[in-house]
Enzyme design. Sequence first.
Site, mmCIF file in Angstrom:
data_model
loop_
_atom_site.group_PDB
_atom_site.id
_atom_site.type_symbol
_atom_site.label_atom_id
_atom_site.label_comp_id
_atom_site.label_asym_id
_atom_site.label_seq_id
_atom_site.Cartn_x
_atom_site.Cartn_y
_atom_site.Cartn_z
ATOM 1 N N PRO A 10 56.886 31.973 51.387
ATOM 2 C CA PRO A 10 56.525 32.747 52.413
ATOM 3 C C PRO A 10 55.137 32.611 53.381
ATOM 4 O O PRO A 10 54.259 32.267 52.378
ATOM 5 C CB PRO A 10 56.490 34.145 51.845
ATOM 6 C CG PRO A 10 57.580 33.795 50.568
ATOM 7 C CD PRO A 10 57.413 32.544 50.396
ATOM 8 N N ARG A 18 47.313 30.992 60.488
ATOM 9 C CA ARG A 18 47.026 32.189 59.337
ATOM 10 C C ARG A 18 45.596 31.738 58.654
ATOM 11 O O ARG A 18 45.504 30.659 58.071
ATOM 12 C CB ARG A 18 48.128 31.764 58.281
ATOM 13 C CG ARG A 18 48.028 32.448 57.015
ATOM 14 C CD ARG A 18 48.933 32.040 56.120
ATOM 15 N NE ARG A 18 49.030 32.816 54.761
ATOM 16 C CZ ARG A 18 49.407 32.546 53.776
ATOM 17 N NH1 ARG A 18 50.100 31.375 53.457
ATOM 18 N NH2 ARG A 18 49.319 33.554 52.888
ATOM 19 N N TYR A 23 42.957 28.855 54.853
ATOM 20 C CA TYR A 23 44.050 27.364 54.686
ATOM 21 C C TYR A 23 43.976 26.253 55.726
ATOM 22 O O TYR A 23 44.630 25.560 55.711
ATOM 23 C CB TYR A 23 45.529 27.918 54.897
ATOM 24 C CG TYR A 23 45.647 29.184 54.191
ATOM 25 C CD1 TYR A 23 46.053 28.995 52.687
ATOM 26 C CD2 TYR A 23 45.746 30.598 54.287
ATOM 27 C CE1 TYR A 23 46.242 29.935 51.574
ATOM 28 C CE2 TYR A 23 46.275 31.491 53.267
ATOM 29 C CZ TYR A 23 46.233 31.202 51.972
ATOM 30 O OH TYR A 23 46.461 32.097 51.033
ATOM 31 N N ASN A 74 55.534 24.639 47.265
ATOM 32 C CA ASN A 74 54.136 25.697 47.413
ATOM 33 C C ASN A 74 54.971 26.887 47.654
ATOM 34 O O ASN A 74 55.557 27.275 48.679
ATOM 35 C CB ASN A 74 53.443 25.246 48.670
ATOM 36 C CG ASN A 74 52.103 26.419 48.490
ATOM 37 O OD1 ASN A 74 52.319 27.170 47.955
ATOM 38 N ND2 ASN A 74 51.128 26.002 49.692
ATOM 39 N N HIS A 100 49.133 23.881 45.971
ATOM 40 C CA HIS A 100 48.435 25.110 46.847
ATOM 41 C C HIS A 100 47.383 24.631 47.743
ATOM 42 O O HIS A 100 46.659 23.493 47.330
ATOM 43 C CB HIS A 100 47.982 26.198 45.896
ATOM 44 C CG HIS A 100 48.952 26.711 45.005
ATOM 45 N ND1 HIS A 100 49.843 27.668 45.276
ATOM 46 C CD2 HIS A 100 49.335 26.296 43.764
ATOM 47 C CE1 HIS A 100 50.496 27.982 44.453
ATOM 48 N NE2 HIS A 100 50.329 27.335 43.360
ATOM 49 N N LEU A 101 47.223 24.960 48.906
ATOM 50 C CA LEU A 101 46.118 24.469 49.843
ATOM 51 C C LEU A 101 44.771 25.037 49.231
ATOM 52 O O LEU A 101 44.051 24.187 49.189
ATOM 53 C CB LEU A 101 46.270 24.991 51.087
ATOM 54 C CG LEU A 101 47.529 24.487 51.908
ATOM 55 C CD1 LEU A 101 48.404 25.770 52.623
ATOM 56 C CD2 LEU A 101 47.240 23.413 53.024
ATOM 57 N N SER A 102 44.815 26.092 48.830
ATOM 58 C CA SER A 102 43.802 26.763 48.299
ATOM 59 C C SER A 102 43.699 26.439 46.816
ATOM 60 O O SER A 102 44.425 26.290 46.117
ATOM 61 C CB SER A 102 43.622 28.384 48.712
ATOM 62 O OG SER A 102 44.697 29.065 48.137
ATOM 63 N N ARG A 107 39.799 32.559 43.463
ATOM 64 C CA ARG A 107 40.252 33.557 44.576
ATOM 65 C C ARG A 107 40.545 34.945 43.915
ATOM 66 O O ARG A 107 40.049 35.105 42.577
ATOM 67 C CB ARG A 107 41.348 33.219 45.487
ATOM 68 C CG ARG A 107 40.948 31.896 46.192
ATOM 69 C CD ARG A 107 42.366 31.554 47.029
ATOM 70 N NE ARG A 107 42.429 32.419 48.247
ATOM 71 C CZ ARG A 107 43.608 32.666 49.005
ATOM 72 N NH1 ARG A 107 44.463 31.692 48.732
ATOM 73 N NH2 ARG A 107 43.523 33.772 49.742
HETATM 74 C C1 DQA Z 1 49.102 29.450 48.495
HETATM 75 C C2 DQA Z 1 48.145 30.376 47.691
HETATM 76 C C3 DQA Z 1 48.998 31.699 47.470
HETATM 77 O O1 DQA Z 1 48.013 32.706 46.982
HETATM 78 C C4 DQA Z 1 49.175 32.433 48.798
HETATM 79 O O2 DQA Z 1 49.781 33.694 48.664
HETATM 80 C C5 DQA Z 1 49.939 31.423 50.019
HETATM 81 C C6 DQA Z 1 49.381 30.170 49.891
HETATM 82 C C7 DQA Z 1 48.259 28.097 48.945
HETATM 83 O O3 DQA Z 1 48.751 27.262 49.512
HETATM 84 O O4 DQA Z 1 46.965 28.274 48.756
HETATM 85 O O5 DQA Z 1 50.759 32.118 50.609
HETATM 86 O O6 DQA Z 1 50.267 29.109 47.861
#
Ligand code: DQA
Length: 152
Positions: A10, A18, A23, A74, A100-102, A107
Site C-alpha cells: 500500500p 508521498r 521516501y 516492500n 524498506h526505503l526508510s 522511526r
Molecule cells: C516503508 C516503511 C513503512 O513503515 C511504511 O508504512 C511504508 C513504506 C518503507 O519503504 O520505508 O509504506 O515500507
Amino acid sequence: MASYLVLNGPNLNMLGIREPGVYGSVSLASIEARLHELASEWNVTLECFQSNHEGELIDRIHAAYGVHSGILINPGALTHYSYALRDALSAVSIPTVEVHLSNIHKRESFRHVSVTAPIVIGQVAGFGPLSYELGMQALHAHVRDNAEVSRS
Ligand code: DQA
C-alpha cells in the site's frame, strides 16, 4: 532460468509524491526500471506488482508458487501488522528479501516491528531506492548459492 517477483504494498504507488522528505523523489516506475536493468544483466526474469490491497498481494504470492524462485517485497505498512501476508510467504516458502526505503528502526515505534522479518532471508532498510537494488543482489546471491548446493 531464475525468476523473481517484486511486490510493493500500500501507498508505494505514490513514491515521488508521498512524503519526499522520508521516501525521496524517485518514483516506483524508476525503481522497477532499474531492477529490470539488473535482471537483464543477470539474465533472470522479473515480474513487478504493486497493490494497495492485502488480498491481491496474497493472491500474487500464492500464484508465485512453482513459478518464481525468489520474492523481493516492500510490504509498506502491512509489514507491521499483516499476519496474513506473513502466512502467505510462509505457505509458499519461496526465498524472500524484505526491503524498506526508510530505516523503520529509527522511526515511530509502531514501525519497529516487522511481522514478516522472522520468515524472510533478511531485511534491507534505510537506503532509499538503493534498498531495492541491494535486496535484489542479496536475493540473487542466495538463490544462486542454493541452486549450486542442490546441484552438488
Ligand atoms: C516503508 C516503511 C513503512 O513503515 C511504511 O508504512 C511504508 C513504506 C518503507 O519503504 O520505508 O509504506 O515500507
